[in-house]
Enzyme design. Sequence first.
Site, mmCIF file in Angstrom:
data_model
loop_
_atom_site.group_PDB
_atom_site.id
_atom_site.type_symbol
_atom_site.label_atom_id
_atom_site.label_comp_id
_atom_site.label_asym_id
_atom_site.label_seq_id
_atom_site.Cartn_x
_atom_site.Cartn_y
_atom_site.Cartn_z
ATOM 1 N N GLU A 81 0.429 -6.786 0.373
ATOM 2 C CA GLU A 81 -0.826 -7.538 0.408
ATOM 3 C C GLU A 81 -1.307 -7.643 1.857
ATOM 4 O O GLU A 81 -0.503 -7.724 2.780
ATOM 5 C CB GLU A 81 -0.609 -8.937 -0.174
ATOM 6 C CG GLU A 81 -1.894 -9.757 -0.288
ATOM 7 C CD GLU A 81 -1.652 -11.156 -0.848
ATOM 8 O OE1 GLU A 81 -2.575 -11.707 -1.442
ATOM 9 O OE2 GLU A 81 -0.537 -11.688 -0.668
ATOM 10 N N LYS B 199 -7.035 -9.909 -7.519
ATOM 11 C CA LYS B 199 -6.078 -11.017 -7.593
ATOM 12 C C LYS B 199 -6.702 -12.232 -8.297
ATOM 13 O O LYS B 199 -7.737 -12.738 -7.890
ATOM 14 C CB LYS B 199 -5.626 -11.398 -6.182
ATOM 15 C CG LYS B 199 -4.542 -12.471 -6.142
ATOM 16 C CD LYS B 199 -4.141 -12.748 -4.691
ATOM 17 C CE LYS B 199 -3.023 -13.781 -4.597
ATOM 18 N NZ LYS B 199 -2.665 -14.049 -3.172
ATOM 19 N N CYS C 259 1.224 -11.131 -5.202
ATOM 20 C CA CYS C 259 1.761 -12.313 -4.531
ATOM 21 C C CYS C 259 1.844 -13.549 -5.436
ATOM 22 O O CYS C 259 2.733 -13.653 -6.271
ATOM 23 C CB CYS C 259 0.938 -12.603 -3.272
ATOM 24 S SG CYS C 259 1.764 -13.630 -2.028
#
Length: 265
Positions: free
Chosen positions: A41, A114, A154
């Site tokens: 990321e 995301k 994440c």
Amino acid sequence: MTPIAAIQMISSPSVADNLASARRLIGQAAAQGAKLLLLPEYWAIMGLSDSDKVAHAEPLGSGPIQDFMAGMARQHGVWLIGGTLPLASDQDGKVVNTTLVYDPQGRHVGRYDKIHLFGFSKDGESYDESKTIVAGAGIGTVETDFGKVGLSVCYDLRFPELYRAMGPVELIVVPAAFTHTTGRAHWEVLLRARAIENQCYVLAAAQGGLHQNGRRTWGHSMLIDPWGEVKAVLAEGEGVVCGELDPAFTAGVRSSLPALKHRTM
């Protein structure tokens, strides 16, 4: 079996420097035979402030970061999952934190924005991604030569329902920039849980060290098999984590313990 690799970086505010580091590390992974590569990321920019990435936001399909990823995939003949990069959004001052997937011909074949935006505040350490990022809305998967790959980023790791919504996959990827604080407490146990409950490989590529903005990331990029065993790991610093995707092992786990078939909801 298919060789795959996670690339660990300590990204800086300089996109040019980060591209140079990624070029070198991608070359290392490809030289070791990896056919699918995962970047972390924020690999292309880890700004001095959260808003720095807005200035580097690219429209989908155009820009130096995307051109670089397409070129690397084509040059090395690999599947490249580009961690995340800032894509332009419809909201001023905000970007979309996006994973793009490129096939060995350098074609863009997959995208995931995301969904879950990180927020944390404790002992003077504070983060709020929603200030500069627009949350995604759709599940991300991509069909590859090695089977279906589930895309996540994440903080998504803390939401198992996201992975269930993907359906059966051969591999889950988790590009990340976990903080040192949360990573030390939860990173490995969450990754292993996602591998065990979805009976698939998990490949995690992390930021791993002290950044110019003062942030310290946890690192520990790793590959985990469907039984939950860590097959390879890199604690901190730049580098490459390599391993193999073995569909026969996955099939054996699912046959001997058919938990996915036993689901009732």
